[in-house]
Design an enzyme around this catalytic site. Structure first.
Site, PDB file in Angstrom:
ATOM      1  N   GLU A   1       0.135   3.318  -7.831  1.00 42.07           N
ATOM      2  CA  GLU A   1       0.088   2.938  -9.205  1.00 42.07           C
ATOM      3  C   GLU A   1      -0.715   1.535  -9.587  1.00 42.07           C
ATOM      4  OE1 GLU A   1       4.115   2.473 -10.813  1.00 42.07           O
ATOM      5  OE2 GLU A   1       4.454   4.531 -10.547  1.00 42.07           O
TER       6      GLU A   1
ATOM      7  N   GLU B   1       5.313  13.101  -8.313  1.00 42.64           N
ATOM      8  CA  GLU B   1       6.963  12.374  -8.488  1.00 42.64           C
ATOM      9  C   GLU B   1       7.628  13.563 -10.700  1.00 42.64           C
ATOM     10  OE1 GLU B   1       7.001   8.414  -9.455  1.00 42.64           O
ATOM     11  OE2 GLU B   1       6.240   8.458  -7.299  1.00 42.64           O
TER      12      GLU B   1
END
Length: 518
Positions: free
Chosen positions: A289, A394
């Site tokens: 991220e 995810e």
């Protein structure tokens, strides 16, 4: 194209121009607000899926430019591109209309000093049925192969009327699910998981805050145990994650470190986890991220992520090193992680000295609310120009009455895209519930989301069992999803029996021909 159909939007001035080569385009200049640009009106149909594209240029430098549709129900953000001067960039995107009625397309850029130039816009409508038909046709083309299996005797003579069975042992397209240490002591969880999935990611057990709670005291026992479980059941593992750029998910002790001790701690972390599991994972999420967050950049400089990928490549250059972030395919409104911003970050990392030969990968987390399938497809198209491996890493869908429907849509969209290489669901089970989406209840009975997964796995060939007989030339023909299959052939006259494993994949020329000696 001329000015027909175009209008000035806001306070912008509109002009028709012609380039030296004769190319004609519309320019918006004299802009005072981000939304000052040019516009064109369209009539949208309810529940239609719209694919959008346009060629965009700015007058100087570079600037993000977004395409927005103003509708009665709100703004539809179709997509964003980082437009350049002196060259045209394609903005690809789309949206699903939630009402019939008029709409107005306009472009916006926060950089009001640039002119926005537009050429060759396209808005293509699709019904739900047409979109699904395209998915099905794509799946047939990219995920399946025709197979011809010939039964012969030891002299090479064909054996007609031989009985043949073909059973899939391992699918070619990896579909998996995250797990956590609860699976190690729960037999029902183990049985449910291992009967379905071929790849996994550890929810927390490999992360830095789990393995080094206090400085210098590493504990990999939970990650080791989960890796042992995965190996026992021939389940591949994604390494997740080496570092996380979100300040909320650091070991507590790193916040007090000055830059030099922090750099040493990070370098030690990279070497520790990657050396330990080198050769045992299929990929690494190196700096998680780092499009949304910049903890390490704020402490160690703007090139921190790029340098960490260099260290990672040096430590384990045998598998792809992934970027991994959310909203690149989920939400066209998130300007931090548009495909254009993702590609910019990727190129920054690749351009860093020592990273030219690093094997990179594109991780798309896939935390969906209401899916925007046209935008998802267009975004993956844009990222696929890199020719790097692309995974949904995810995947989950926010709880709603349509959760199972949306999960089905997203998984089909990913599977039908020729450049998507795998899917991992983010549904690791805990007694108190999952992150956002569980697949089972606490007794490991499927929820509707679990049924979606099972149905799709079955549709995509999981545990396929096909039976038949060879023809007069000893051949049996079938169309199979890519994967590994066990083929058993019995010839009635001699009761001879033969068994072999055959594999099909996208690189093979169709039909794939195998010969089995009985």
């Amino acid at each position: 194209m001329g000015l027909e159909g175009w209008n000035a939007f806001g306070d912008a001035k509109m002009q028709h121009r012609e380039a030296l080569g004769g190319n004609k385009f519309v320019a918006a200049h004299g802009r005072k607000l981000p939304s000052d640009s040019i516009s064109q009106k369209f009539y949208l149909q309810n529940e239609m899926l719209y694919s959008f594209s346009a060629w965009i240029q700015v007058s100087e430098g570079n600037a993000p430019v977004a395409a927005v549709f103003k509708t009665a129900t709100g703004l539809k953000h179709a997509g964003v591109v980082i437009a350049e001067s002196n060259c045209w960039s394609m903005l690809k995107g789309g949206f699903t209309s939630d009402a019939s009625g008029p709409s107005e397309l306009y472009f916006e850029s926060k950089n009001i000093s640039v002119e926005i130039w537009v050429d060759s816009i396209s808005l293509q409508p699709f019904t739900q049925e047409e979109w699904t038909f395209h998915q099905d046709q794509s799946i047939k083309k990219i995920r399946k192969s025709k197979v011809r299996i010939q039964a012969v005797d030891k002299q090479g003579n064909p054996l007609p009327n031989s009985r043949i069975s073909i059973e899939q042992k391992k699918p070619g397209f990896p579909v998996g699910c995250a797990i956590n240490k609860n699976i190690l002591t729960n037999t029902a969880y183990k049985d449910w998981f291992t009967s379905r999935f071929t790849v996994t990611t550890f929810e927390d057990e490999m992360k830095w805050y789990s393995t080094e709670v206090s400085p210098g005291h590493e504990d990999y026992s939970s990650a080791d145990a989960l890796l042992g479980f995965a190996k026992e059941h021939n389940i591949a593992v994604r390494g997740h994650n080496v570092l996380w750029d979100d300040p909320s998910f650091q070991p507590g002790w790193v916040f007090s470190l000055s830059p030099t001790p922090l750099y040493k701690a990070v370098a030690k972390r990279i070497n520790s986890v990657m050396s330990r599991y080198k050769g045992q994972v299929i990929s690494w999420d190196v700096v998680n991220e780092n499009l949304h967050f910049s903890f390490f950049e704020s402490k160690l400089g703007k090139q921190a992520s790029a340098f960490f990928y260099k260290l990672a490549h040096t430590t384990d250059g045998t598998v792809p090193l992934f970027l991994n972030d959310y909203n690149t395919i989920e939400d066209s409104r998130d300007v931090a992680t548009t495909p254009a911003m993702y590609l910019r970050k990727l190129r920054e990392i690749q351009a860093f000295p020592g990273n030219r030969d690093a094997r990179m990968g594109i991780g798309l987390e896939g935390h969906f609310s209401t899916p925007n399938l046209p935008y998802m497809r267009a975004s993956i198209d844009t990222l696929a120009t890199t020719r790097l491996p692309i995974w949904l890493t995810e995947l989950d869908v926010l709880s709603s009455p349509n959760q199972d429907k949306y999960l089905d849509q997203v998984m089909k969209e990913a599977y039908s895209h020729p450049k998507v290489d795998g899917i991992v669901l983010w549904s690791a089970w805990k007694p108190q519930g999952c992150y956002r989406m569980c697949l089972t209840d606490n007794n490991f009975k499927n929820l509707p989301t679990g049924d979606v997964v099972d149905n799709l796995l079955q549709q995509w060939g999981s545990k396929t069992l096909m039976m038949g007989s060879t023809n007069s030339a000893g051949f049996f023909e079938a169309t199979l999803f890519h994967g590994e299959y066990e083929v058993n052939i019995t010839h009635s006259s001699s009761l001879a029996h033969s068994s072999m494993i055959v594999s099909t994949n996208a690189s093979q020329q169709s039909p794939v021909i195998f010969q089995v000696t009985v």
